[in-house]
Enzyme design. Structure first.
Site, PDB file in Angstrom:
ATOM      1  N   TYR A  86       0.842  -1.219  -0.004  1.00  0.00           N
ATOM      2  CA  TYR A  86      -0.068   0.036  -0.107  1.00  0.00           C
ATOM      3  C   TYR A  86       0.750   1.442   0.063  1.00  0.00           C
ATOM      4  CZ  TYR A  86      -4.216   3.036   1.088  1.00  0.00           C
ATOM      5  OH  TYR A  86      -4.988   3.797   0.997  1.00  0.00           O
ATOM      6  N   ARG A  96      -6.795  10.843  -9.181  1.00  0.00           N
ATOM      7  CA  ARG A  96      -6.039  11.824  -8.020  1.00  0.00           C
ATOM      8  C   ARG A  96      -5.342  10.702  -7.051  1.00  0.00           C
ATOM      9  NH1 ARG A  96      -7.320  13.546  -2.114  1.00  0.00           N
ATOM     10  NH2 ARG A  96      -6.515  11.769  -2.151  1.00  0.00           N
ATOM     11  N   LYS A 103      -5.416  -1.492  -1.517  1.00  0.00           N
ATOM     12  CA  LYS A 103      -6.340  -1.185  -0.260  1.00  0.00           C
ATOM     13  C   LYS A 103      -7.010  -2.501  -0.025  1.00  0.00           C
ATOM     14  CE  LYS A 103      -7.893   2.755   1.351  1.00  0.00           C
ATOM     15  NZ  LYS A 103      -8.128   4.188   1.110  1.00  0.00           N
ATOM     16  N   GLU A 118     -12.451   5.873  -4.004  1.00  0.00           N
ATOM     17  CA  GLU A 118     -10.804   5.952  -3.786  1.00  0.00           C
ATOM     18  C   GLU A 118     -10.244   6.897  -4.383  1.00  0.00           C
ATOM     19  OE1 GLU A 118      -9.457   5.014  -1.038  1.00  0.00           O
ATOM     20  OE2 GLU A 118      -7.694   5.448  -1.439  1.00  0.00           O
ATOM     21  N   ASP A 119      -9.631   8.025  -3.977  1.00  0.00           N
ATOM     22  CA  ASP A 119      -8.663   8.696  -4.968  1.00  0.00           C
ATOM     23  C   ASP A 119      -9.410   9.139  -6.123  1.00  0.00           C
ATOM     24  OD1 ASP A 119      -6.799   8.448  -3.266  1.00  0.00           O
ATOM     25  OD2 ASP A 119      -5.407   7.223  -4.230  1.00  0.00           O
ATOM     26  N   ASP A 150     -13.190   7.022   1.466  1.00  0.00           N
ATOM     27  CA  ASP A 150     -12.132   7.040   2.655  1.00  0.00           C
ATOM     28  C   ASP A 150     -11.445   8.220   2.550  1.00  0.00           C
ATOM     29  OD1 ASP A 150     -11.046   5.319   4.498  1.00  0.00           O
ATOM     30  OD2 ASP A 150      -9.293   5.584   3.265  1.00  0.00           O
ATOM     31  N   ASP A 151     -11.146   8.932   1.562  1.00  0.00           N
ATOM     32  CA  ASP A 151     -10.403  10.018   1.474  1.00  0.00           C
ATOM     33  C   ASP A 151     -10.782  11.308   2.129  1.00  0.00           C
ATOM     34  OD1 ASP A 151      -8.349   8.940  -0.520  1.00  0.00           O
ATOM     35  OD2 ASP A 151     -10.065   9.260  -1.903  1.00  0.00           O
ATOM     36  N   ASN A 166       0.971  16.078   3.838  1.00  0.00           N
ATOM     37  CA  ASN A 166       1.758  14.937   2.995  1.00  0.00           C
ATOM     38  C   ASN A 166       2.174  15.783   1.677  1.00  0.00           C
ATOM     39  OD1 ASN A 166       1.350  12.779   4.756  1.00  0.00           O
ATOM     40  ND2 ASN A 166      -0.535  12.692   3.920  1.00  0.00           N
TER      41      ASN A 166
HETATM   42  P1  NAI Z   1      -7.004  21.744  -0.164  1.00  0.00           P
HETATM   43  O1  NAI Z   1      -5.793  22.419  -1.305  1.00  0.00           O
HETATM   44  O2  NAI Z   1      -8.236  21.518  -0.509  1.00  0.00           O
HETATM   45  O3  NAI Z   1      -6.749  22.840   1.095  1.00  0.00           O
HETATM   46  C1  NAI Z   1      -5.508  23.567   1.629  1.00  0.00           C
HETATM   47  C2  NAI Z   1      -5.869  24.779   2.580  1.00  0.00           C
HETATM   48  O4  NAI Z   1      -4.714  25.412   2.861  1.00  0.00           O
HETATM   49  C3  NAI Z   1      -6.591  25.728   1.935  1.00  0.00           C
HETATM   50  O5  NAI Z   1      -7.886  26.030   2.667  1.00  0.00           O
HETATM   51  C4  NAI Z   1      -5.615  26.773   1.738  1.00  0.00           C
HETATM   52  O6  NAI Z   1      -6.216  28.029   1.794  1.00  0.00           O
HETATM   53  C5  NAI Z   1      -4.764  26.587   2.892  1.00  0.00           C
HETATM   54  N1  NAI Z   1      -3.597  27.327   2.828  1.00  0.00           N
HETATM   55  C6  NAI Z   1      -2.762  27.055   1.844  1.00  0.00           C
HETATM   56  N2  NAI Z   1      -1.583  27.952   1.879  1.00  0.00           N
HETATM   57  C7  NAI Z   1      -1.692  28.439   3.056  1.00  0.00           C
HETATM   58  C8  NAI Z   1      -0.997  29.293   3.795  1.00  0.00           C
HETATM   59  N3  NAI Z   1       0.092  29.822   3.280  1.00  0.00           N
HETATM   60  N4  NAI Z   1      -1.442  29.764   4.880  1.00  0.00           N
HETATM   61  C9  NAI Z   1      -2.557  29.404   5.507  1.00  0.00           C
HETATM   62  N5  NAI Z   1      -3.426  28.502   4.743  1.00  0.00           N
HETATM   63  C10 NAI Z   1      -3.074  28.099   3.605  1.00  0.00           C
HETATM   64  O7  NAI Z   1      -5.941  20.420   0.259  1.00  0.00           O
HETATM   65  P2  NAI Z   1      -6.584  19.480   1.358  1.00  0.00           P
HETATM   66  O8  NAI Z   1      -7.129  18.218   0.363  1.00  0.00           O
HETATM   67  O9  NAI Z   1      -7.521  19.939   2.371  1.00  0.00           O
HETATM   68  O10 NAI Z   1      -5.173  18.672   1.905  1.00  0.00           O
HETATM   69  C11 NAI Z   1      -4.381  19.314   2.668  1.00  0.00           C
HETATM   70  C12 NAI Z   1      -3.374  18.707   2.942  1.00  0.00           C
HETATM   71  O11 NAI Z   1      -3.583  17.586   4.065  1.00  0.00           O
HETATM   72  C13 NAI Z   1      -2.421  17.994   1.937  1.00  0.00           C
HETATM   73  O12 NAI Z   1      -1.004  18.199   2.214  1.00  0.00           O
HETATM   74  C14 NAI Z   1      -2.923  16.421   2.103  1.00  0.00           C
HETATM   75  O13 NAI Z   1      -1.775  15.540   1.687  1.00  0.00           O
HETATM   76  C15 NAI Z   1      -3.050  16.394   3.594  1.00  0.00           C
HETATM   77  N6  NAI Z   1      -3.969  15.366   4.005  1.00  0.00           N
HETATM   78  C16 NAI Z   1      -3.491  14.805   5.186  1.00  0.00           C
HETATM   79  C17 NAI Z   1      -3.981  13.540   5.559  1.00  0.00           C
HETATM   80  C18 NAI Z   1      -3.586  12.812   6.763  1.00  0.00           C
HETATM   81  O14 NAI Z   1      -4.458  12.029   7.431  1.00  0.00           O
HETATM   82  N7  NAI Z   1      -2.533  13.102   7.229  1.00  0.00           N
HETATM   83  C19 NAI Z   1      -5.333  13.006   5.150  1.00  0.00           C
HETATM   84  C20 NAI Z   1      -5.768  14.218   4.099  1.00  0.00           C
HETATM   85  C21 NAI Z   1      -5.003  15.112   3.481  1.00  0.00           C
END
Ligand code: NAI
Length: 570
Positions: free
Chosen positions: A105, A158, A176, A247-248, A270-271, A420
């Protein structure tokens, strides 16, 4: 559940013999076929004379695995084993779960999707390609096994961090579902990986002569949603009651699809939902470690995208379960996006974001930057933040001054840089430990090695969806649930938090080790099933009965005699 049961010699006549048997990955035992089985099933001569136990096979398979020196090679080896002998594949994985989960995975499966057409060997799962859209029921009818408990479907747009992989995205549902079996114990023959092959906009894939998917740019708009609908209707007809996990999918498709079908069949994304549940589980565990309750928390979310809002929604629902009104709960959130703190004076917020807009009146006298925005440092200076979560994709966004200020006011600050991959993490784990003088309760999105501080080794929990989705699958299958509700997701998160090692030892990891994950999955499955009953989406049973059903459903890889009643699976 067994597709066939063989208890007598006459039943053996229904079994494939000789090479046909050895070519069936669900039945094949390779060198572990017994003397009696070799006699009756035409296997003598096709196998070397030495008869091995499963344990001996695992040792040999592990030695072969160890000789591979690249991750993709390890992945290819494991996939080939999966297509040859499923019991051995899962036993090997189970015995080396920490080492091998990343190979089947994330992260290695990303590479496998990219290289899908080059490493393709044997069929597994279904390709539902757009040109065949009028025949979807027939394609589903061609599935290798009649009974299916869980489908994982992607459209390959994605894939993890590597974007559009077209039909190569099938690698994700395959990987998965391996974990649904490994951890949740969903029987391997009752899983079905599917790719909706609607083309690809990945120019590199389209250029490659090897690309095996439909060579066409992606179908979009109404045609895309109509195709998805044709697929869903066919699943409802052919496989009613099967859990369908999305998924994705790209964000503009993921939410509308979930919204459209979540009340129509047993389905989840799941995402969106699993991700929020695992983060929530870790946060709830951390809150318990602080000795306070969720309603005492001031939560700062850095990033207001789909992930950030999803986690905030989960936390808000948990607060409401603990007695706060919706209005009271909202007041505990301080959410920042690219334009600064969300507040009622802003007119650029989406409806989901507006829920968390702080009343501007609360912000009188706060310092604003040249663009009139309230930044993280100012917010942390003004409030007593107890939880700081990063879902912003901005590497290093939690600077030392901010973290030290938070840690100055709070004994055990909860800090989760969840973005991430690693270079996008809002902070490095070792910095957070140092800046909080070892008091921080930390979980990350990307993996970080344990941190040594003042003679203590502090493990860093990684919020990985693997803690939720296999357990959710087990829970819905065992309980006979017909829907996946938000409350069931919240129940899963709470059950995960109850199994946090940090509750017994406050410097232990916030999330369980993979070596304990099957037991935890069973606990989560019971909680999910009980909640499903409460919500009227699963048949009523006592907790004891449900527990027994979960235990009976959670398959463990072991050979059974082809002569015994339980012997024959397919
Ligand atoms: P997205 O693009 O929908 O949201 C990003 C957010 O961050 C937006 O609200 C944006 O305005 C804000 N942002 C960007 N630059 C900024 C800055 N300089 N200052 C303040 N805010 C800022 O992305 P999404 O899908 O919400 O994912 C965000 C991150 O979370 C990704 O890196 C993803 O890999 C990670 N992620 C991690 C998970 C986990 O369980 N560890 C699960 C899902 C996402």
């Amino acid at each position: 559940m067994a597709a066939k049961q063989g208890s007598s010699r006459s039943d053996l006549r229904d079994l494939p013999h000789g090479m046909d048997l050895l070519n069936r990955q669900g039945l094949n035992k390779g060198t572990a076929f017994t003397e009696a089985e070799r006699n009756s099933l035409g296997l003598h001569g096709l196998l070397p004379p030495q008869i091995e136990s499963l344990g001996e096979q695992v040792v040999r398979a592990y030695e072969a695995y160890k000789r591979k020196d690249e991750d993709l090679e390890r992945h290819i080896y494991l996939r080939a084993l999966q297509d040859t002998n499923e019991v051995l594949f899962y036993r090997l994985l189970l015995d080396h779960i920490e080492e091998m989960t990343p190979m089947v995975y994330t992260p290695v499966v990303a590479l496998a999707c990219e290289q899908f057409s080059r490493i393709y060997r044997r069929p597994r799962g279904l390709f539902i390609s757009y040109p065949l859209r009028e025949s979807i029921p027939a394609l589903l009818g061609n599935r290798p096994n009649r009974e299916v408990d869980v489908i994982v479907v992607t459209d390959g747009e994605r894939i993890l961090g590597i974007g559009d992989q077209g039909a190569g995205g099938l690698g994700i549902p395959i990987g998965k579902l391996s974990l649904y079996t490994l951890i949740g114990g969903i029987r391997p023959e009752r899983t079905l990986p599917i790719v909706l092959d609607v083309g690809t906009n990945n120019a590199e894939r389209l250029r490659e002569p090897e690309y095996l998917g439909w060579r066409h740019e992606r179908i979009t708009g109404q045609a895309y949603f109509d195709f998805v609908d044709q697929f869903v209707q066919a699943v409802k007809q052919e496989l009613p009651g099967t859990c369908l996990q999305w998924e994705d999918f790209a964000t503009p498709h993921a939410r509308p699809i979930l919204q459209r079908y979540r009340d129509e069949l047993l389905t989840f994304n799941d995402d969106i939902q699993g991700t929020a549940a695992v983060a929530l589980g870790a946060i709830l565990a951390a809150v318990k470690v602080t000795g306070k309750s969720l309603r005492d928390q001031q939560i700062v979310m850095f990033g207001a995208g789909s992930a950030g809002i999803g986690v905030a929604d989960g936390l808000r629902a948990a607060m409401e379960e603990e007695g706060l009104s919706d209005q009271e709960a909202r007041g505990h959130f301080w959410i920042i996006d690219k334009e600064g703190l969300l507040h009622s004076g802003r007119n650029d917020l989406s409806p989901e974001q507006s829920v968390y807009a702080q009343q501007e009146g609360r912000l009188a006298g706060w310092m604003r930057n040249a663009n009139g925005q309230i930044e993280l440092a100012e917010l942390i200076g003004k409030i007593e933040a107890t939880i700081l979560i990063g879902l912003s994709t901005v590497g290093g966004a939690f600077p030392e001054t901010v973290v030290r200020e938070m840690a100055r006011k709070v004994r055990r600050p909860i800090i989760f840089p969840l973005s991430n991959p690693t270079d996008k993490s809002e902070a490095k784990a070792e910095d957070l430990v140092l800046w909080t003088e070892g008091r921080g309760l930390i979980a990350t999105g990307s993996p970080f090695a344990p941190v040594v501080y003042a003679g203590r080794t502090i493990p860093i929990a990684q919020c990985n969806n693997v803690f939720i989705f296999p357990a959710m699958g087990l829970g819905v299958v065992a309980s006979g649930a017909q829907r996946v509700t938000d409350s069931m997701m919240l129940a899963a998160a709470r059950a995960l938090s109850r199994n946090s090692p940090a509750l017994a030892d406050s410097s232990a990891s916030l999330l369980p080790p993979l070596t304990d994950i099957r037991r935890v999955a069973a606990e989560i499955a019971v909680a999910v099933g009980m909640k499903a009953q409460k919500q009227g989406v699963a048949p009523k049973r006592s907790e004891d009965e449900l527990r027994q059903l979960v235990a009976a459903t959670q398959w463990t890889p072991a050979y059974s005699s082809l002569f015994a009643a339980e012997g024959v699976r397919r």
